[in-house]
Design an enzyme around this catalytic site. Structure first.
Site, PDB file in Angstrom:
ATOM      1  N   TYR A 227      29.213 -34.549  16.302  1.00  0.00           N
ATOM      2  CA  TYR A 227      28.379 -33.781  17.227  1.00  0.00           C
ATOM      3  C   TYR A 227      29.132 -32.537  17.633  1.00  0.00           C
ATOM      4  O   TYR A 227      30.312 -32.606  17.979  1.00  0.00           O
ATOM      5  CB  TYR A 227      28.052 -34.633  18.460  1.00  0.00           C
ATOM      6  CG  TYR A 227      27.288 -33.900  19.539  1.00  0.00           C
ATOM      7  CD1 TYR A 227      25.963 -33.500  19.338  1.00  0.00           C
ATOM      8  CD2 TYR A 227      27.875 -33.618  20.770  1.00  0.00           C
ATOM      9  CE1 TYR A 227      25.251 -32.842  20.335  1.00  0.00           C
ATOM     10  CE2 TYR A 227      27.167 -32.967  21.779  1.00  0.00           C
ATOM     11  CZ  TYR A 227      25.855 -32.584  21.549  1.00  0.00           C
ATOM     12  OH  TYR A 227      25.159 -31.945  22.550  1.00  0.00           O
TER      13      TYR A 227
ATOM     14  N   LYS B 142      35.961 -29.560  27.493  1.00  0.00           N
ATOM     15  CA  LYS B 142      36.347 -30.771  28.223  1.00  0.00           C
ATOM     16  C   LYS B 142      37.708 -30.641  28.920  1.00  0.00           C
ATOM     17  O   LYS B 142      37.788 -29.964  29.940  1.00  0.00           O
ATOM     18  CB  LYS B 142      36.244 -31.981  27.294  1.00  0.00           C
ATOM     19  CG  LYS B 142      34.787 -32.117  26.797  1.00  0.00           C
ATOM     20  CD  LYS B 142      34.382 -33.399  26.142  1.00  0.00           C
ATOM     21  CE  LYS B 142      32.867 -33.411  25.967  1.00  0.00           C
ATOM     22  NZ  LYS B 142      32.374 -33.562  24.615  1.00  0.00           N
TER      23      LYS B 142
ATOM     24  N   ASP C 256      36.541 -29.029  15.405  1.00  0.00           N
ATOM     25  CA  ASP C 256      35.922 -29.104  16.722  1.00  0.00           C
ATOM     26  C   ASP C 256      36.737 -30.102  17.543  1.00  0.00           C
ATOM     27  O   ASP C 256      36.568 -31.311  17.422  1.00  0.00           O
ATOM     28  CB  ASP C 256      34.459 -29.542  16.597  1.00  0.00           C
ATOM     29  CG  ASP C 256      33.776 -29.633  17.953  1.00  0.00           C
ATOM     30  OD1 ASP C 256      34.463 -29.439  18.984  1.00  0.00           O
ATOM     31  OD2 ASP C 256      32.558 -29.893  17.981  1.00  0.00           O
TER      32      ASP C 256
HETATM   33  C1  LIG Z   1      31.209 -32.627  24.097  1.00  0.00           C
HETATM   34  C2  LIG Z   1      31.323 -32.036  22.770  1.00  0.00           C
HETATM   35  C3  LIG Z   1      30.729 -30.813  22.435  1.00  0.00           C
HETATM   36  C4  LIG Z   1      29.786 -30.096  23.359  1.00  0.00           C
HETATM   37  O1  LIG Z   1      30.402 -29.668  24.530  1.00  0.00           O
HETATM   38  P1  LIG Z   1      29.475 -29.320  25.800  1.00  0.00           P
HETATM   39  O2  LIG Z   1      30.453 -28.812  26.816  1.00  0.00           O
HETATM   40  O3  LIG Z   1      28.803 -30.594  26.173  1.00  0.00           O
HETATM   41  O4  LIG Z   1      28.513 -28.280  25.367  1.00  0.00           O
HETATM   42  C5  LIG Z   1      30.990 -30.269  21.198  1.00  0.00           C
HETATM   43  N1  LIG Z   1      31.785 -30.885  20.322  1.00  0.00           N
HETATM   44  C6  LIG Z   1      32.374 -32.067  20.601  1.00  0.00           C
HETATM   45  C7  LIG Z   1      33.272 -32.698  19.587  1.00  0.00           C
HETATM   46  C8  LIG Z   1      32.146 -32.688  21.821  1.00  0.00           C
HETATM   47  O5  LIG Z   1      32.700 -33.879  22.063  1.00  0.00           O
END
Ligand SMILES: *Cc1c(COP(=O)(O)O)cnc(C)c1O
Length: 431
Positions: free
Chosen positions: A145, A268, A240
């Site tokens: 994701y 995060k 990511d």
């Molecule tokens: C949480 C997450 C996102 C999205 O981040 P948001 O701050 O919720 O937009 C993208 N990539 C990964 C791997 C994530 O865990």
């Protein structure tokens, strides 16, 4: 039963003005049944809800709270920044300090741009990769994701997976026509795809340790193969690390596994609980962004002073206290205890762990990709989740999520969690 009458009425009130009563679908209890608890405050490793229940928290706001809720160095830094002003729309020195800390920590990052969410980071990184290479096609992996970016909402994990909508209405065909979705941990499939379409591929994007189909580590050699194949075909490799950055190691998965991508997305933890994202990487690639280069990306509140203070204080605390070995020891003890309890109850399961991220899968097969993860026993997970919640343990409300241990969790918390799980597993046994 957990007393939750106040949460019940708060949820009913919220549902009248907020779709589903929540501002992000991952917070709804759709996959496990019941209704979400409304939180009054966080204290270290605990959440306290508005009915006064004190819960051991393994969600940590879905990743940011590696230091626990309300760490004093972070809250003090935010308060001090607040006294100076909330936003200026002009550069501050703190933004440079944060960029320097990120560049020092994360091997691939020479230059970095701050944004306001993980979604914004991946969206911008994809645009940059396309602009830099002059190619259009992006390769992603099913079950990874990357936020709710139009072009990446193809068989996305987490929310989309849980709710059984592999791609969303409202995303035009044209947005995903240039996105290929491959199997995670399948280097052969990636090699074949690049062999046939290599000169069209702008980037390969992946979670180096997947968190969003549950915690799925890379198999030995997979990240290395991604690196080699991208170099060979002139595609950029994007890690990511929104979840794994400053989580599985201070320098993220790329430092833990020794594989350096061209671009990295963060979020995060780098915001310490405030809305922050970042993307960075090779200086020559990053200099394609405006105002230096032609690829447009901007943000009124990017590098916001409160968010920057929160991120800086979090990274400084992590760097100084270096909690990573202790986190891994605590998490290993927890997952071993949970596994043993599940084994004692004859519950078919798989346990995955990388650092302080872990998932207990109700699945007899090793979970190496989305095909396997989609066969998890979600009904059994729902019972496990509810049983744990009744015993004061707050887990992610979906089988397709990673659990997080924070630096505040104590051996007593770990023991209590294992004991609760043993009780719950006894109720799950088929009769
Ligand atoms: C949480 C997450 C996102 C999205 O981040 P948001 O701050 O919720 O937009 C993208 N990539 C990964 C791997 C994530 O865990």
């Amino acid at each position: 039963m957990l007393e939750c009458s106040k949460s019940r009425s708060a949820f009913a009130r919220a549902c009248r003005v907020i779709p589903g009563g929540v501002n992000s679908p991952a917070r709804a209890f759709g996959a496990v049944g019941g209704e979400p608890l409304f939180i009054q405050r966080g204290e270290g490793q605990f959440l306290v809800d508005i009915d006064g229940n004190r819960l051991i928290d393994y969600v940590g706001s879905w990743g940011p709270h590696i230091l626990g809720h309300g760490h004093s160095s972070v809250t003090t830094a935010i308060q001090q920044a607040l006294a100076r002003g909330t936003s200026f729309g002009a550069p501050t020195e703190a933004e440079t300090e944060l960029a320097e800390m990120i560049a020092e920590a994360v091997p691939s990052v020479e230059k970095v741009r701050m944004v306001n969410s993980g979604t914004e980071a991946t969206m911008s990184a994809v645009r940059l990769a396309r602009g830099f290479t002059g190619r259009d096609v992006i390769i992603k992996f099913a079950g990874c994701y990357h936020g709710h970016v139009d072009s990446l909402l193809v068989e996305a994990g987490s929310g989309a997976l849980t709710h059984g909508v592999p791609s969303s209405p409202g995303v035009p065909q044209g947005c995903t026509a240039d996105t290929l979705s491959l199997r995670f941990n399948d280097a052969g499939q990636l090699a074949d795809t690049l062999r046939s379409r290599g000169d069209e591929i702008a980037a390969v994007i992946l979670e180096p340790v997947v968190g969003n189909m549950g915690c799925v580590p890379p198999q030995p050699g997979f990240l290395e193969a991604c690196r080699e194949l991208c170099t060979q075909h002139g595609a950029l490799l994007i890690f990511d690390e929104v979840m794994t950055g400053f989580r599985v190691a201070y320098g993220g998965a790329q430092s833990r596994y020794g594989v350096t991508p061209d671009l990295t997305t963060l979020g995060k933890i780098v915001g310490g609980g405030l809305p922050v994202g970042a993307y960075g990487g090779r200086a020559d690639v990053m200099d394609s962004i405006s105002p230096v280069g032609p690829v447009y990306q901007a943000g009124t509140l990017s590098g916001n002073p409160l968010a920057t203070a929160s991120g800086l204080a979090t990274l400084r605390t992590l760097k100084e206290s270096n909690p990573y070995d202790a986190l891994e020891v605590a998490t290993t003890r927890l997952v071993q205890g949970l596994s043993k309890a599940a084994m004692n109850a004859d519950i078919p399961h798989q346990m995955t762990q990388v650092g302080s991220m872990f998932t207990l899968f109700f699945n007899p097969e090793p979970v190496v990709n989305y095909d396997v993860s989609s066969r998890n026993d979600t009904a059994r997970f729902a019972k496990y989740f509810q049983g744990m919640l009744e015993r004061g343990i707050y887990l992610p409300c979906s089988q397709f999520e990673a659990n997080f241990v924070s630096a505040c969790h104590t051996p007593a918390d770990v023991d209590n969690t294992i004991a609760a799980a043993a009780e719950v597993f006894a109720t799950l046994v088929d009769r």
